[in-house]
Design a protein around this motif. Structure first.
Motif, PDB file in Angstrom:
ATOM      1  N   UNK A   1       0.791  -1.265  -0.140  1.00 21.72           N
ATOM      2  CA  UNK A   1      -0.147   0.046  -0.077  1.00 21.72           C
ATOM      3  C   UNK A   1       0.759   1.196  -0.064  1.00 21.72           C
ATOM      4  N   UNK A   2       2.374   1.116  -0.029  1.00 24.53           N
ATOM      5  CA  UNK A   2       3.033   2.138   0.210  1.00 24.53           C
ATOM      6  C   UNK A   2       3.574   2.579  -1.183  1.00 24.53           C
ATOM      7  N   UNK A   3       3.010   3.827  -1.765  1.00 27.77           N
ATOM      8  CA  UNK A   3       3.398   4.224  -3.120  1.00 27.77           C
ATOM      9  C   UNK A   3       4.831   4.638  -3.263  1.00 27.77           C
ATOM     10  N   UNK A   4       5.386   4.732  -2.148  1.00 29.09           N
ATOM     11  CA  UNK A   4       6.968   5.158  -2.465  1.00 29.09           C
ATOM     12  C   UNK A   4       7.842   3.867  -2.548  1.00 29.09           C
ATOM     13  N   UNK A   5       7.258   2.706  -2.390  1.00 22.25           N
ATOM     14  CA  UNK A   5       8.142   1.306  -2.418  1.00 22.25           C
ATOM     15  C   UNK A   5       7.846   0.620  -3.694  1.00 22.25           C
ATOM     16  N   UNK A   6       8.974   0.152  -4.446  1.00 23.84           N
ATOM     17  CA  UNK A   6       8.926  -0.817  -5.470  1.00 23.84           C
ATOM     18  C   UNK A   6       9.736  -1.852  -5.125  1.00 23.84           C
TER      19      UNK A   6
ATOM     20  N   UNK B   1       8.750   4.610 -16.970  1.00 27.52           N
ATOM     21  CA  UNK B   1      10.094   4.699 -17.241  1.00 27.52           C
ATOM     22  C   UNK B   1      10.594   3.398 -16.480  1.00 27.52           C
ATOM     23  N   UNK B   2      11.736   2.640 -17.357  1.00 22.40           N
ATOM     24  CA  UNK B   2      12.398   1.609 -16.641  1.00 22.40           C
ATOM     25  C   UNK B   2      13.157   1.826 -15.477  1.00 22.40           C
ATOM     26  N   UNK B   3      12.821   1.084 -14.384  1.00 25.54           N
ATOM     27  CA  UNK B   3      13.576   1.308 -13.189  1.00 25.54           C
ATOM     28  C   UNK B   3      14.946   0.249 -13.045  1.00 25.54           C
ATOM     29  N   UNK B   4      14.657  -0.914 -13.515  1.00 26.32           N
ATOM     30  CA  UNK B   4      15.466  -1.968 -13.400  1.00 26.32           C
ATOM     31  C   UNK B   4      15.293  -3.508 -13.884  1.00 26.32           C
TER      32      UNK B   4
ATOM     33  N   UNK C   1       5.654   2.967 -11.615  1.00 28.41           N
ATOM     34  CA  UNK C   1       4.231   3.106 -11.594  1.00 28.41           C
ATOM     35  C   UNK C   1       3.716   4.351 -11.610  1.00 28.41           C
ATOM     36  N   UNK C   2       4.461   5.456 -11.338  1.00 29.84           N
ATOM     37  CA  UNK C   2       4.136   6.706 -11.204  1.00 29.84           C
ATOM     38  C   UNK C   2       5.317   7.520 -11.220  1.00 29.84           C
ATOM     39  N   UNK C   3       4.951   9.052 -11.396  1.00 32.25           N
ATOM     40  CA  UNK C   3       6.293   9.958 -11.511  1.00 32.25           C
ATOM     41  C   UNK C   3       6.735  10.259  -9.987  1.00 32.25           C
ATOM     42  N   UNK C   4       7.843  10.769 -10.154  1.00 28.96           N
ATOM     43  CA  UNK C   4       8.596  10.750  -8.878  1.00 28.96           C
ATOM     44  C   UNK C   4      10.133  11.143  -8.937  1.00 28.96           C
ATOM     45  N   UNK C   5      10.716  11.137  -7.758  1.00 24.87           N
ATOM     46  CA  UNK C   5      12.177  11.189  -7.737  1.00 24.87           C
ATOM     47  C   UNK C   5      12.796  10.021  -6.811  1.00 24.87           C
TER      48      UNK C   5
END
Length: 80
Positions: A9-14, A37-40, A54-58
């Motif tokens: 449920x934490x949008x900051x976690x991948x 964007x590809x992360x890994x 899954x979303x825009x961010x830093x």
């Protein structure tokens, strides 16, 4: 090495989508990313899978490094 688990449920976690190995990390801490964007890139049973934003961010922190063996849901990236 045991990785912490991502919180679904934490949008900051991948988290890792599957058990396998991290092959290549495409971002570094501080990078701005846009949705899709590809992360890994991960590999499992000789098949590669790309993990996308899954979303825009830093990107705040990268816990998964190339050649790390990970379990499904292991925390790999944390957004700021």
């Amino acid at each position: 090495m045991k990785h912490p688990q991502s919180e679904e449920e934490n949008a900051k976690h991948v988290g890792a989508p599957m058990t396998g190995m991290v092959v290549n990390v495409k971002v570094t801490a501080g990078d701005k990313v846009s949705k899709n964007d590809p992360l890994l890139i991960m590999e499992a049973m000789k098949m590669e899978a790309t993990v996308y934003a899954e979303h825009d961010g830093i990107i705040g922190q990268i816990l998964g490094k190339a050649k790390d063996s990970v379990e499904a849901r292991d925390l790999l990236i944390i957004y700021k």
